[in-house]
Design a protein around this motif. Sequence first.
Motif, PDB file in Angstrom:
ATOM      1  N   UNK A  26       0.812  -1.218   0.000  1.00  0.00           N
ATOM      2  CA  UNK A  26       0.000   0.000   0.000  1.00  0.00           C
ATOM      3  C   UNK A  26       0.844   1.266   0.000  1.00  0.00           C
ATOM      4  N   UNK A  27       0.515   2.146  -0.942  1.00  0.00           N
ATOM      5  CA  UNK A  27       1.099   3.482  -0.912  1.00  0.00           C
ATOM      6  C   UNK A  27       0.569   4.250   0.291  1.00  0.00           C
ATOM      7  N   UNK A  28      -0.717   4.067   0.593  1.00  0.00           N
ATOM      8  CA  UNK A  28      -1.358   4.633   1.781  1.00  0.00           C
ATOM      9  C   UNK A  28      -2.737   4.009   1.892  1.00  0.00           C
ATOM     10  N   UNK A  29      -3.503   4.393   2.912  1.00  0.00           N
ATOM     11  CA  UNK A  29      -4.771   3.720   3.171  1.00  0.00           C
ATOM     12  C   UNK A  29      -5.986   4.614   2.978  1.00  0.00           C
ATOM     13  N   UNK A  77       4.816   6.625  -6.998  1.00  0.00           N
ATOM     14  CA  UNK A  77       4.823   7.579  -5.890  1.00  0.00           C
ATOM     15  C   UNK A  77       3.861   7.149  -4.787  1.00  0.00           C
ATOM     16  N   UNK A  78       4.270   7.377  -3.567  1.00  0.00           N
ATOM     17  CA  UNK A  78       3.428   7.096  -2.412  1.00  0.00           C
ATOM     18  C   UNK A  78       2.523   8.245  -2.063  1.00  0.00           C
ATOM     19  N   UNK A  86       2.711   7.429   4.086  1.00  0.00           N
ATOM     20  CA  UNK A  86       2.815   7.165   2.658  1.00  0.00           C
ATOM     21  C   UNK A  86       4.120   6.476   2.298  1.00  0.00           C
ATOM     22  N   UNK A  87       4.040   5.464   1.443  1.00  0.00           N
ATOM     23  CA  UNK A  87       5.240   4.747   1.001  1.00  0.00           C
ATOM     24  C   UNK A  87       5.285   4.720  -0.523  1.00  0.00           C
ATOM     25  N   UNK A  88       6.416   5.130  -1.080  1.00  0.00           N
ATOM     26  CA  UNK A  88       6.659   4.981  -2.510  1.00  0.00           C
ATOM     27  C   UNK A  88       7.297   3.623  -2.755  1.00  0.00           C
ATOM     28  N   UNK A  89       7.027   3.073  -3.947  1.00  0.00           N
ATOM     29  CA  UNK A  89       7.476   1.719  -4.263  1.00  0.00           C
ATOM     30  C   UNK A  89       8.453   1.769  -5.432  1.00  0.00           C
ATOM     31  N   UNK A  90       9.642   1.260  -5.209  1.00  0.00           N
ATOM     32  CA  UNK A  90      10.677   1.175  -6.233  1.00  0.00           C
ATOM     33  C   UNK A  90      10.671  -0.227  -6.822  1.00  0.00           C
ATOM     34  N   UNK A  91      10.578  -0.295  -8.145  1.00  0.00           N
ATOM     35  CA  UNK A  91      10.441  -1.581  -8.841  1.00  0.00           C
ATOM     36  C   UNK A  91      11.508  -1.671  -9.922  1.00  0.00           C
ATOM     37  N   UNK A 104       9.965   2.985   0.300  1.00  0.00           N
ATOM     38  CA  UNK A 104      10.575   4.076   1.064  1.00  0.00           C
ATOM     39  C   UNK A 104       9.460   4.946   1.631  1.00  0.00           C
ATOM     40  N   UNK A 105       9.683   5.423   2.835  1.00  0.00           N
ATOM     41  CA  UNK A 105       8.690   6.256   3.515  1.00  0.00           C
ATOM     42  C   UNK A 105       8.721   7.662   2.922  1.00  0.00           C
ATOM     43  N   UNK A 106       7.615   8.084   2.320  1.00  0.00           N
ATOM     44  CA  UNK A 106       7.526   9.413   1.696  1.00  0.00           C
ATOM     45  C   UNK A 106       6.229  10.091   2.159  1.00  0.00           C
ATOM     46  N   UNK A 107       6.224  10.647   3.368  1.00  0.00           N
ATOM     47  CA  UNK A 107       5.000  11.200   3.956  1.00  0.00           C
ATOM     48  C   UNK A 107       4.636  12.588   3.438  1.00  0.00           C
ATOM     49  N   UNK A 108       4.403  12.674   2.145  1.00  0.00           N
ATOM     50  CA  UNK A 108       4.010  13.952   1.546  1.00  0.00           C
ATOM     51  C   UNK A 108       2.500  14.143   1.583  1.00  0.00           C
ATOM     52  N   UNK A 109       1.764  13.095   1.274  1.00  0.00           N
ATOM     53  CA  UNK A 109       0.303  13.142   1.147  1.00  0.00           C
ATOM     54  C   UNK A 109      -0.389  12.660   2.420  1.00  0.00           C
ATOM     55  N   UNK A 110       0.183  11.626   3.032  1.00  0.00           N
ATOM     56  CA  UNK A 110      -0.312  11.069   4.291  1.00  0.00           C
ATOM     57  C   UNK A 110       0.878  10.740   5.180  1.00  0.00           C
TER      58      UNK A 110
END
Length: 248
Positions: A92-95, A185-186, A170-175, A161-167
Motif C-alpha cells: 500500500x502506498x497509503x490507506x 509515488x506514495x 505514505x510509502x513509494x514503491x521502487x520496482x 521508502x517512507x515518503x510522507x508527503x500526502x499522508x
Amino acid sequence: MAKYRIHPLVVGSKRFDKSMMTHQFGYGKPYIIPIYCWYLEGGDGHILIDTGEMSPVQSVDRENDLGGPIHTFEQALASVGIEPKDVDAVVHTHLHNDHCENDYKCLNAEIFVHPLELEHIHDPHPLDYRYLEDCILDVEENGQIRTVEKDSQLFPGVRVIHTPAHTPGGMSVLVDTLSGTALITGFCVIQENLDPPREVRAMEMEVIPPGTHVNVYEAYDIVLKTRKMADIILPLHEPAFASGQVIS
C-alpha cells in the motif's frame, strides 16, 4: 534479480477541481484522474500496489476522458490472468479508501502498510475523511497485515521508502524493470506536479506539492527528492497510463 513489467490497471476514477492534485494551481479547472491498481509481472508471486475502488463508476464519458477502460477489481485482475484469491501480496502506498477498498477480496495476500497509516485509519482527524476504517477491518482480523516502518526490500526487485508527503505513512514503491528502476509515488500527484508548467517554474518552484498534504513545505521537498530517485517516475494518478500500456 527479478525484473518486472508494471501493468497500470484502472479500477476507478474521480472528477474534481484540478487543485486537488496541484496545490495552489488549477483552481476552477475540472479534472479527471484514474485510480490505479498496479500489477507487477515477473516475480515469483502475484504482487499488487494498492487495490482501488470497490464499486467504480464505469461510463463511456469517463473512459473517453481518461483514454482507457475502467475495470472492476475482478475485471482488472482477469486482464492479467489472475483472480483475487491468487494475489500473494498487496503493497500500500497509503490507506485512503480509494487505494484499499478491495483488500478484503485478496484472502491469501500479505498486505504491507506503514504503521502510521493503520494509526490514522483507526483514529482519523476530521480532515482525513478519506480514511475509512471498514476497508481494513477484515484483513486485520484475518492476520494479513504486515507493517513496514523502515525503508525496506520486500521482495527481490521491490523496495519501499517512507515518503510522507500526502499522508503520514505514505510509502513509494521502487520496482526494478528492464528499462531501469521505476518509482510509483506514495503520494497522490500527476505528472504536472513533477514537471510544472513554465509559469510555475518562473516562480522558482521546481515541483508542485500534492493538493492534499501533511505539511506543504515538507511535501514539496519530498516530491523534489523523489523525482530524482529512479529512471522512471509513475505519478500515482497520472492519466497518461490509463490506456493500460505496460511499463517495462
